[in-house]
Design a protein around this motif. Structure first.
Motif, short mmCIF file in Angstrom:
data_model
loop_
_atom_site.label_atom_id
_atom_site.label_comp_id
_atom_site.label_asym_id
_atom_site.label_seq_id
_atom_site.Cartn_x
_atom_site.Cartn_y
_atom_site.Cartn_z
N GLN A 50 0.84 -1.21 0.00
CA GLN A 50 0.00 0.00 0.00
C GLN A 50 0.87 1.26 0.00
O GLN A 50 0.58 2.22 -0.72
CB GLN A 50 -0.95 0.01 1.20
CG GLN A 50 -1.92 1.16 1.20
CD GLN A 50 -2.81 1.16 -0.04
OE1 GLN A 50 -3.44 0.16 -0.35
NE2 GLN A 50 -2.85 2.28 -0.75
N ARG A 64 2.19 1.71 -3.46
CA ARG A 64 1.13 2.22 -4.34
C ARG A 64 0.91 3.71 -4.11
O ARG A 64 0.78 4.50 -5.05
CB ARG A 64 -0.17 1.45 -4.14
CG ARG A 64 -0.20 0.09 -4.84
CD ARG A 64 -1.61 -0.49 -4.85
NE ARG A 64 -2.06 -0.89 -3.52
CZ ARG A 64 -1.80 -2.06 -2.95
NH1 ARG A 64 -1.10 -2.98 -3.60
NH2 ARG A 64 -2.25 -2.33 -1.75
N ASN A 65 0.89 4.12 -2.84
CA ASN A 65 0.69 5.53 -2.51
C ASN A 65 1.85 6.39 -3.03
O ASN A 65 1.62 7.47 -3.57
CB ASN A 65 0.55 5.72 -1.00
CG ASN A 65 -0.73 5.12 -0.45
OD1 ASN A 65 -1.66 4.80 -1.19
ND2 ASN A 65 -0.77 4.94 0.86
N ALA A 87 1.51 6.61 -6.79
CA ALA A 87 0.42 7.53 -7.17
C ALA A 87 0.86 8.98 -6.99
O ALA A 87 0.52 9.85 -7.80
CB ALA A 87 -0.82 7.24 -6.32
N LYS A 102 1.82 4.32 -12.48
CA LYS A 102 0.88 3.21 -12.28
C LYS A 102 1.59 1.91 -12.57
O LYS A 102 2.50 1.80 -13.26
CB LYS A 102 -0.33 3.34 -13.16
CG LYS A 102 -1.20 4.49 -12.72
CD LYS A 102 -2.53 4.44 -13.34
CE LYS A 102 -3.33 5.59 -12.79
NZ LYS A 102 -4.70 5.50 -13.02
#
Length: 75
Positions: free
Chosen positions: A63, A66-67, A70, A75
């Motif tokens: 996570q 991913r953060n 982003a 991506k």
């Protein structure tokens, strides 16, 4: 992998016995370059904590990655 990220060989100035001892004792960590983003540094250091209960879980790491991706518009 570390060499690809930093352009430097990890532990190049250490003797083999010191490297093995550090691995066995779970105390050997590569030096984080000064130019490393603080968020990446924090993630690495928390993942290396000597107390496994304090380390982030794989879902937590995923996570955070991913953060961070982003935030960089990846991506």
């Amino acid at each position: 992998m570390w060499e690809l990220l930093t352009g430097d060989e990890p532990y190049k100035d250490m003797h083999c016995a010191s490297i093995i001892g550090g691995i066995v004792n779970s105390t050997l960590r590569p030096q984080i370059p000064t130019w490393c983003d603080p968020e990446w540094k924090s993630l690495m250091e928390s993942s290396w904590d000597s107390d496994p209960a304090v380390r982030p879980s794989f879902p937590e790491i995923a996570q955070k990655l991913r953060n961070m991706a982003a935030a960089m518009n990846l991506k």
